[in-house]
Design a protein around this motif. Sequence first.
Motif, PDB file in Angstrom:
ATOM      1  N   ALA A   1     -93.201 -57.867  45.814  1.00  0.00           N
ATOM      2  CA  ALA A   1     -92.028 -58.671  46.197  1.00  0.00           C
ATOM      3  C   ALA A   1     -91.521 -58.295  47.574  1.00  0.00           C
ATOM      4  O   ALA A   1     -91.037 -59.156  48.330  1.00  0.00           O
ATOM      5  N   THR A   2     -91.639 -57.044  47.927  1.00  0.00           N
ATOM      6  CA  THR A   2     -91.144 -56.602  49.240  1.00  0.00           C
ATOM      7  C   THR A   2     -91.945 -57.235  50.380  1.00  0.00           C
ATOM      8  O   THR A   2     -91.477 -57.316  51.505  1.00  0.00           O
ATOM      9  N   VAL A   3     -93.140 -57.643  50.082  1.00  0.00           N
ATOM     10  CA  VAL A   3     -94.007 -58.228  51.116  1.00  0.00           C
ATOM     11  C   VAL A   3     -93.872 -59.743  51.129  1.00  0.00           C
ATOM     12  O   VAL A   3     -93.947 -60.383  52.192  1.00  0.00           O
TER      13      VAL A   3
ATOM     14  N   ARG B   1     -92.000 -61.648  53.716  1.00  0.00           N
ATOM     15  CA  ARG B   1     -92.450 -61.548  55.115  1.00  0.00           C
ATOM     16  C   ARG B   1     -93.574 -62.530  55.433  1.00  0.00           C
ATOM     17  O   ARG B   1     -93.966 -62.663  56.579  1.00  0.00           O
TER      18      ARG B   1
ATOM     19  N   ALA C   1     -95.123 -63.413  44.294  1.00  0.00           N
ATOM     20  CA  ALA C   1     -94.599 -62.044  44.281  1.00  0.00           C
ATOM     21  C   ALA C   1     -94.895 -61.447  42.914  1.00  0.00           C
ATOM     22  O   ALA C   1     -94.418 -61.942  41.902  1.00  0.00           O
TER      23      ALA C   1
ATOM     24  N   PRO D   1     -88.819 -55.981  42.845  1.00  0.00           N
ATOM     25  CA  PRO D   1     -88.499 -55.536  44.207  1.00  0.00           C
ATOM     26  C   PRO D   1     -88.535 -54.014  44.320  1.00  0.00           C
ATOM     27  O   PRO D   1     -88.116 -53.299  43.411  1.00  0.00           O
ATOM     28  N   GLY D   2     -89.060 -53.563  45.429  1.00  0.00           N
ATOM     29  CA  GLY D   2     -89.075 -52.128  45.680  1.00  0.00           C
ATOM     30  C   GLY D   2     -90.252 -51.388  45.091  1.00  0.00           C
ATOM     31  O   GLY D   2     -90.420 -50.200  45.330  1.00  0.00           O
ATOM     32  N   ARG D   3     -91.076 -52.078  44.369  1.00  0.00           N
ATOM     33  CA  ARG D   3     -92.210 -51.384  43.759  1.00  0.00           C
ATOM     34  C   ARG D   3     -93.480 -51.653  44.577  1.00  0.00           C
ATOM     35  O   ARG D   3     -93.633 -52.723  45.168  1.00  0.00           O
ATOM     36  N   THR D   4     -94.339 -50.682  44.609  1.00  0.00           N
ATOM     37  CA  THR D   4     -95.584 -50.824  45.371  1.00  0.00           C
ATOM     38  C   THR D   4     -96.759 -50.646  44.418  1.00  0.00           C
ATOM     39  O   THR D   4     -96.580 -50.401  43.223  1.00  0.00           O
TER      40      THR D   4
ATOM     41  N   ASP E   1    -101.455 -55.428  48.925  1.00  0.00           N
ATOM     42  CA  ASP E   1    -100.235 -54.615  48.990  1.00  0.00           C
ATOM     43  C   ASP E   1     -99.824 -54.487  50.458  1.00  0.00           C
ATOM     44  O   ASP E   1     -99.746 -53.388  51.010  1.00  0.00           O
TER      45      ASP E   1
ATOM     46  N   THR F   1     -96.748 -52.798  55.068  1.00  0.00           N
ATOM     47  CA  THR F   1     -95.516 -52.924  55.845  1.00  0.00           C
ATOM     48  C   THR F   1     -94.642 -51.685  55.700  1.00  0.00           C
ATOM     49  O   THR F   1     -93.766 -51.449  56.517  1.00  0.00           O
ATOM     50  N   ASP F   2     -94.851 -50.928  54.634  1.00  0.00           N
ATOM     51  CA  ASP F   2     -94.091 -49.688  54.436  1.00  0.00           C
ATOM     52  C   ASP F   2     -95.065 -48.578  54.052  1.00  0.00           C
ATOM     53  O   ASP F   2     -96.155 -48.842  53.542  1.00  0.00           O
TER      54      ASP F   2
END
Lengths: 287, 218
Positions: free
Chosen positions: B9-11, B14, B27, B31-34, B62, B178-179
């Motif tokens: 979801a974090t990606v 974008r 997604a 959120p916040g999980r990788t 990812d 991205t992170d």
Amino acid sequence: MCAVVVTHDRRELLRECLGRLRAQTRPADRIVVVDNASTDGTAAMLADEFADVETLRSEDNLGGAGGFHLGMRHAHDAGFEWIWVLDDDTFAEPDALAALLAGAERAPAGRPTWLLGSRVNWTDGRPHPMNGPWLRRWDPATVSVAVAHRLLPLRHSTFVSMAVHRDAIDRHGLPHAHYFIWNDDFEFSGRLLRDDGAGYLVPDSVVTHATARPHSTVTGDRDRFYWALRNTVLMLRDGRAQHPVEMALSVVVTARWIVQYLRRWSDPRALRVILRGLRDGVRHPVR
Amino acid sequence: MSVVLLVPATVAGRIATPPAGVDAVVAATAPGRTALDAGGAWWWDAARDAVAAGADAVWCADGEPAADALDALTAPLVDGRSPVLRSGSVVDPDGSLSRADLPSWAADPAAMIDLATVAAAPVTSASAASLLVAAAAIRIVGPPDPDRFGPLADREWTARAAAYGGAVHRPRSVVRRTDRPWRPSPAVAARHALALRRARVWRIREAGHRAAVLGGWR
């Protein structure tokens, strides 16, 4: 680029080998044949049919190791940038050399490219069991980067078809002539690629190793197993070709060879071959 | 071929427009999980749903795929091979290759050489951080087991899928994170690497190496 072929009493194979070299789409700038005291008319054949080939004649049979040592030293002294060494029973596909050189051009940046190897098949088109390839499979990042460049990273390679950059010889020297036959290429390539140089198998450079059978170290000539053992022990004592973990693996592989060899040849003569190989590996001077 | 791109979801926010060849972007995690802290199975539920809805393949990423990443993954292989898994490269935000996401190479020299001619390599397991999965594998191979294999559940699942229908790595296909990815502690990495060893996905040497990379020892 200088091609170096070592031969001993295999005139017909050599004729085919040299014919293939002449037919390369990108020919070698010079072809050197090291004639290891052949007595089967090789010298006359070379004079009659291959006047463009330079011959280094040895009055003694120096073995493959001594022949490659002599030929590579000669090519290095002549100033060639790359030296392509081949056995006399290596039959190169027409674009084998062009593909090797293209492989050098597209090699990843970083460590200098010091060694290039061809895909070595037997006459049936399958990989020859004696000639690897020995890849850096335990290093996933290196494999991934090399594959992206259509190459495979090598840890060891074979004199059946190996191109060596002159800088590698400047830094690490020549093959050990005293190995005579077997494992000379394994030791030499291991020395070059242990720390500072990169080597790649170029998959679209293809040669055929036309041995009578698709043999391995263990299933090949019974008495030649002596050299495999002796030279492995010498290599381990020398310590320049492998890291300690690799040396430990070599010990395991060699022990497995011995077991397989004894299963194949379970008689006193086989035992003598093994004992002589181990004894001489321990006693012979390392360098 | 209809392809659904599954991203964390974090990606997802974008990705303004789907990469060429992608029919939908989904997604796939909270959120916040990788990929790692979702247990290496972050993609499974969404993948199953996408295939049930008619997708021919799901593409797990990812991070943000490069524009040509899907083309690089699906470029023809030799001899008409059509494996059910195709993995790609993952780079960290600083551009360096993510070593924790590199696949396990198959011990098949002939296949290695054949596939290297088209910039590919046969693999026995891979990370889901850059992975194209054929619908058949989703339908036939059972679900991943994050309870047993934790952050390496994707490795175990891909090993089963590769055994079923083959797998290759296409390193020219790139997904950029991205992170910085979440990493397990060395103890957790060692425990799950050992589980992979017990499941015969990795041999002992590879399990040790992987645990060291994943746990940050090397």
